[in-house]
Design an enzyme around this catalytic site. Structure first.
Site, short mmCIF file in Angstrom:
data_model
loop_
_atom_site.label_atom_id
_atom_site.label_comp_id
_atom_site.label_asym_id
_atom_site.label_seq_id
_atom_site.Cartn_x
_atom_site.Cartn_y
_atom_site.Cartn_z
N PHE A 160 -0.91 3.78 7.40
CA PHE A 160 -1.69 3.62 8.64
C PHE A 160 -2.83 4.62 8.66
O PHE A 160 -2.77 5.63 7.96
CB PHE A 160 -0.79 3.75 9.88
CG PHE A 160 0.03 5.00 9.93
CD1 PHE A 160 -0.52 6.22 10.35
CD2 PHE A 160 1.38 4.98 9.58
CE1 PHE A 160 0.25 7.36 10.40
CE2 PHE A 160 2.15 6.14 9.63
CZ PHE A 160 1.58 7.33 10.04
N ALA A 219 -1.59 -15.69 15.33
CA ALA A 219 -2.14 -15.34 14.02
C ALA A 219 -2.70 -16.58 13.33
O ALA A 219 -3.69 -16.50 12.60
CB ALA A 219 -1.07 -14.69 13.15
N THR A 236 -19.45 26.26 -18.40
CA THR A 236 -19.20 24.85 -18.72
C THR A 236 -18.73 24.09 -17.48
O THR A 236 -17.87 24.55 -16.74
CB THR A 236 -18.15 24.72 -19.83
OG1 THR A 236 -16.96 25.37 -19.40
CG2 THR A 236 -18.64 25.36 -21.11
N ASN A 290 -18.50 20.37 -17.93
CA ASN A 290 -18.12 19.05 -18.40
C ASN A 290 -18.09 19.09 -19.92
O ASN A 290 -19.02 19.61 -20.54
CB ASN A 290 -19.15 18.01 -17.91
CG ASN A 290 -18.69 16.57 -18.05
OD1 ASN A 290 -17.60 16.30 -18.57
ND2 ASN A 290 -19.52 15.64 -17.60
N THR A 332 -18.60 7.62 -25.70
CA THR A 332 -17.22 7.17 -25.67
C THR A 332 -17.24 5.68 -25.94
O THR A 332 -18.03 4.96 -25.33
CB THR A 332 -16.56 7.41 -24.29
OG1 THR A 332 -16.73 8.77 -23.92
CG2 THR A 332 -15.08 7.08 -24.32
N LYS A 350 1.13 -20.96 9.93
CA LYS A 350 0.23 -19.94 9.41
C LYS A 350 -0.08 -20.19 7.93
O LYS A 350 -1.23 -20.08 7.48
CB LYS A 350 0.83 -18.53 9.57
CG LYS A 350 0.89 -18.04 11.01
CD LYS A 350 1.13 -16.53 11.11
CE LYS A 350 2.60 -16.19 11.00
NZ LYS A 350 2.89 -14.78 11.40
N GLU A 405 2.36 0.38 2.18
CA GLU A 405 1.63 0.28 3.44
C GLU A 405 1.35 1.65 4.02
O GLU A 405 2.22 2.53 4.04
CB GLU A 405 2.43 -0.57 4.44
CG GLU A 405 1.71 -0.76 5.76
CD GLU A 405 2.28 -1.91 6.58
OE1 GLU A 405 2.49 -3.00 6.00
OE2 GLU A 405 2.53 -1.72 7.78
N GLU A 464 9.24 -12.33 20.39
CA GLU A 464 8.76 -13.16 21.50
C GLU A 464 8.99 -14.64 21.27
O GLU A 464 8.69 -15.44 22.15
CB GLU A 464 7.26 -12.91 21.72
CG GLU A 464 6.97 -11.51 22.24
CD GLU A 464 5.46 -11.25 22.32
OE1 GLU A 464 4.71 -12.24 22.44
OE2 GLU A 464 5.08 -10.08 22.24
#
Lengths: 704, 704
Positions: B98, B208, B514, B516, B593, B250, B96, B236
């Site tokens: 933010f 929710a 060069t 690539n 390729t 839910k 996770e 709560e």
């Protein structure tokens, strides 16, 4: 008079290839001049900012996936092929045939197409026989013969069409049907009027010019149109000059090139070409070459064409008129001499042969001229169709490898064809089998011949195995007859398969009845005479493939063996009832033939497709009954034996995914035989019986 | 109480893979019973006759060409991936993050996504910051960060969304935008009410559950939905049991799985799971893992989440609260211990980490648990996007190999993406360059850092060459600064390119700049740590590729040399004005390729496409100016040098088509240098000067 080649580009020039002029570009680079080269424009179809279509839809067009990967040969129209060959200075030839009278004649003619097609004609043409129901669906009609040549033999073909005494509706109907069948080229002729008292008809088809105009009017630029030229003038024309003016009218009306009536002296043709050029006819003019093949046929043709045979020829022929071989040899010699003069004149690049549906003389002439070139390089590993709908087709399931005509037939109603990738095959609708035994899919052998090859009387499954081994070894069976075909293989073994003959022989003896196989190929040059295909300079690859019928007892043991070969070997095993076992969990196609070519995307023409396999198995099982069992009396032991195999055997296909290693599929079959010979003792526990120590296939290392 | 895994399949079960039961099928075969096996039905999607869709349209569906060739991983939705991992008993993790506050924070976070993505998280999630304009187009918004993770980093991502105090229209707008951006997963949260006096609103989003219902109502099954679980009850909620009932609501409303709030004792979580199962919650429940990383962050998080830190933890932490390293080490140890208990319980397969946007602690925990697995096997040779539109994409031009984010950005408006074959590329509309310098495409280095690397002052073209060689050798430049990137390469050289370092160094010194390249690869195993990609058991191939800028003088000589290498080497040479020279006459893409895998069609992920090259050259030339020249004052000598190169050099690409032979491209460049060093004397004739005797490249033979 221009000294240029007789074959000059026609007005319908749509040439778009890219003849980059190095020295031009080069100079501009040296001087760092910002200059937009015309050649470069042709190449990039882009302005100097590199932007194009920036406001348009991005990639939605399905065209993205339909770029032909292979040679332009498959996608160009005839007139473009002709121009390309002309520009490169190649010599080439074409072949004329007439429709046969009987169904068996049609089967033979189609075989002849295949044989004569292998020498590389630029096109063949099929004459129009007004008396033979030429536009019908009869297997002997001009229309169907031309369609077969295009669709099943992959030959660029011209259909003749005569318009005399026909209504516009009838002609339009013929042309629509021809287009629908995939024919792209028409030889527009007036034809012989019925009866001597023919007169011009107001608004009707009075001349070939009217037909050319009609085709261009109704079908725009769809067809390439050929017209006839008469080096000595049309017999009905008022004069040679008058006839030349008619020819000019035909070309001006939209004809793309001219094929001449036969002639006996090269000067006749060369003068004709000069005269054509002089009045502004610029399109290609192909000389019609007639190898004298016999006294009667010469007489007949001369009568029909109202030509006179020159004295110097008649003097040679008359004394030997009853000696066919002598006449043919003379004809070959005389024709080769004429052709050499024509080609050496520098004004002739292509020769058109009136074959009279015979092959020996024409092939001999072509061989002597060095024009008969059996190029081992095929555009794709399988026999392509020349139908325009199929021009981008470059992927097929391997199952129909020995039955390409059947595959083409069963997929003829598809709207488009896999290109680049087989993809999601849950949608293909294969044609039903019930209307499937058409004349050109029939065995070329008679019932008697088949009985001799496959056994007048079968006594056991073992006697069926022997038919397979006789076929594999190309040796006589116990009754002394060579087995030249099987229901699944109408031709002797392919050279590629020959490489595996000993192994095939061994497994067929024990009831592993192989019908399709290919060896491992790890990067052979694309021009290899046996396994090569595609453009030069490439490399071709294959995963080993083996497909066979075998008994349910064998399958039971085979499945045990196959567990040891996971995930190296993919398999599909199915019986006639559709009971199916596979380890292809996600049911994706497996590419088993592919090629890498300079400047190209990868081509992968052959796949093992799990879904198509279910359609193929219907066909593969049906062939036991339709082609083999039905040779015998109902309820006869022979028929019952074939019926038993049909009802109880499984159809198996195996792919060895590890193409850089040695093919392990023979080892799989060997393991199966070993386990059959030494069955493990029954174990009281749930634990499966241990097998005796064996080499583990997964311990192989790449051999490179 | 069931003893099954915590992670149980959800109701939205659409599993369609094919777990073939060998023993079942086997038995039916042994007994020759005609029996339609359920497993088999799943496999073949066909009835026992093998017919399907026989009345339907044949192959018109474009789906034919869009079967994904590669792993299911790219095409499955999150809940299916989760179930597949669960069923196979794998352990996995998720991360996770933010959203950052500043644009530079966003650039850093995206780099962190790339680094932490390499360890193999099943997904990441981005929290929703109502105060940070979370649904806007700002580069720091939750929405744009999640979109970047999906589209540019190829990470399966969940966007958090809170509904409290929002209108339905606003929420629907956010969800529509998320869908448009390619986001497929939503963490549905109520969010913290603004102000303490929050009250339920009639018909509004009060819980929710309301948001889950709204998503399912408005977007049907499009999104996978995650909801939050509170192992100690929501602060709560009236009670723990009351909160469990809310959670059940839910899930019943359509949530697919649960991620819990953080907790400090494993028993807390394990009891919570038992209680969930007891009331009928069957979906996966992921424990939220919080490695303690510092005293302040712990305090803050605890305050926000209204949790109490257990006494035994506080007793350890308080004495070392000013020693960040000690706290972090303790956090790692404590987290590893907890995770071990969870995993060993047999009830937890996936762990969800609250990273606090830091990487050291979480990565260390994952390494100690053995969950951090940098699999060298990539699904494709280039960085894939996770946008659902692009799930079948498996072909790209090689030019953007070092700039995959730029390629993704410039093609984001395409309606579909090449799959299997690049095909006819005359239609691609690449995004314009003008709106291109987005934050996530910016160089990660500051202007100062770039000046140090690329030179505070350039004195000649030679000083530019030196920057390239310093980059190639990863060595300090003359001012002592390591050159870590170039305008065309934001990262150090790839390991694959490292193999060619000496040769690259040599040619860059002489002005072959060069940007690539790739070496020849002839059938390496697909799990090779350097060049491998795709599923296991396959073989990968490459044609050698070299792309560089060089002067027009060099190009003049190069073109002479290249004539000797036809048709082995394909080239495209273009300057900024679009003046283009190529020997790819038919302008087809060239696959450079490709990979061959068990049971699959061929995959050819990288092509040299002549048309796209014209779009790439705009970008490649623009980078000289935008990233390099603009570091210097207008009219300054340094800027003029870069400008001169931009205006006068050519961009060249070379492909060696003969992949089984040794790469000849270095020989091409060597030949060019030799010819530059020993120019032939000017000849008065038109005949081009003969070169001194050299080895003919076409005489090479395959080395296999």
């Amino acid at each position: 008079m221009p000294k240029s080649s007789i074959l000059v580009s026609s007005d319908h020039n749509t040439f778009t290839s890219c003849p980059l002029n190095h020295s031009d570009v080069h100079c501009s680079m040296v001087n760092n001049v910002q200059r937009v080269d015309d050649n470069w424009r042709t190449c990039t179809k882009s302005d100097s900012s590199g932007k194009r279509n920036s406001g348009g839809e991005s990639s939605k067009e399905s065209s993205r996936s339909s770029t032909p990967v292979l040679a332009a040969d498959r996608t160009e129209r005839l007139r473009d092929k002709m121009r390309r060959r002309t520009e490169s200075g190649d010599h080439w030839f074409s072949l004329e045939f007439f429709p046969p009278r009987t169904a068996s004649g049609a089967v033979n003619l189609v075989s002849r197409f295949d044989r004569m097609g292998s020498g590389g004609p630029l096109f063949i043409d099929i004459t129009w026989h007004p008396a033979g129901d030429p536009g019908s669906d009869k297997e002997t009609s001009s229309m169907m013969i031309a369609s077969t040549a295009v669709n099943y033999c992959g030959l660029e073909s011209i259909l003749h069409l005569t318009c005399c005494n026909q209504t516009k509706e009838t002609i339009t109907g013929y042309l629509s049907k021809a287009k629908h069948l995939g024919l792209k080229n028409i030889m527009a002729l007036r034809g012989d009027p019925v009866g001597a008292d023919w007169e011009e008809e107001e608004g009707g088809f009075n001349y070939a010019t009217d037909l050319v105009k009609h085709i261009r009017c109704e079908f725009d630029d769809y067809f390439d149109i050929c017209v006839a030229g008469y080096p000595t003038g049309h017999p009905e024309a008022e004069s040679y000059d008058e006839d030349l003016r008619h020819l000019k009218e035909k070309v001006d009306a939209g004809a793309d090139f001219i094929i001449t009536q036969l002639f006996f002296r090269t000067d006749t043709f060369l003068k004709f070409v000069r005269d054509c050029r002089a009045i502004g006819i610029t399109c290609p003019i192909l000389p019609g070459i007639f190898p004298i093949q016999g006294y009667q046929s010469l007489k007949q043709l001369v009568k029909l064409s109202k030509l006179e045979v020159p004295e110097e020829i008649m003097q040679v022929i008359e004394p030997i008129k009853d000696n066919d071989a002598a006449i043919r040899n003379y004809g070959i010699e005389q024709t080769v001499g004429m052709c050499r003069v024509l080609l050496e004149s520098g004004n002739v690049l292509g020769l058109h042969f009136y074959t009279l549906n015979r092959e020996v003389a024409t092939m001999e002439v072509l061989r002597q001229l060095g024009l008969w070139i059996e190029d081992p390089r095929r555009p794709l590993p399988w026999a392509v169709s020349a139908h325009p709908k199929r021009k981008v087709e470059d992927v097929r399931p391997i199952f129909w490898a020995s039955r390409p005509k059947s595959y083409i037939y069963r997929t003829q109603d598809w709207d488009d064809f896999p290109n680049g990738r087989w993809g999601n095959s849950s949608s293909p609708a294969f044609g039903e089998l019930n209307d499937y035994y058409l004349f050109y899919l029939k065995s070329k052998s008679s019932k008697d011949a088949l009985l001799k090859m496959w056994g007048e009387e079968l006594t056991s499954e073992q006697s069926v195995y022997e038919v397979f081994t006789s076929y594999i070894k190309a040796q006589p069976n116990c009754a002394g007859h060579k087995v030249m075909c099987l229901p699944w293989n109408d031709e002797p073994l392919a050279p590629e398969t020959n490489l595996m003959m000993d192994k095939l022989d061994k497994v067929n003896r024990r009831g592993v009845l192989t019908i399709n196989s290919q060896p491992t190929i790890n990067g052979m040059p694309s021009d290899d005479p046996i396994v090569g295909w595609g453009p030069p300079g490439g490399y071709v690859f294959q995963k080993a493939y083996l497909e066979f019928f075998t008994s349910s007892e064998n399958v039971t043991v085979l499945l045990k063996v196959l567990k040891k070969y996971e995930p190296r070997v993919n398999y599909h095993i199915v019986n006639v009832h559709g009971q199916n076992t596979t380890n292809a969990h996600d049911m994706q196609p497996n590419a088993v033939t592919w090629g890498i070519f300079p400047g190209r995307e990868i081509v992968q023409p052959t796949v093992v497709d799990p879904v198509s396999f279910m359609y193929w198995k219907d066909e593969a099982f049906a062939l036991w009954i339709e082609q083999w069992a039905k040779l015998y009396e109902d309820e006869s032991p022979s028929r019952m034996i074939i019926k038993y195999i049909h009802d109880n055997y499984f159809l198996v296909n195996l792919v060895d995914n590890d193409f850089p290693l040695d093919n392990c599929l023979w080892q799989v079959i060997d393991n199966m035989f070993e386990l059959l010979d030494n069955p493990p003792e029954e174990q009281p526990t749930e634990q499966p019986a241990e097998q005796p120590a064996e080499e583990s296939p997964v311990e192989d290392q790449p051999t490179k």
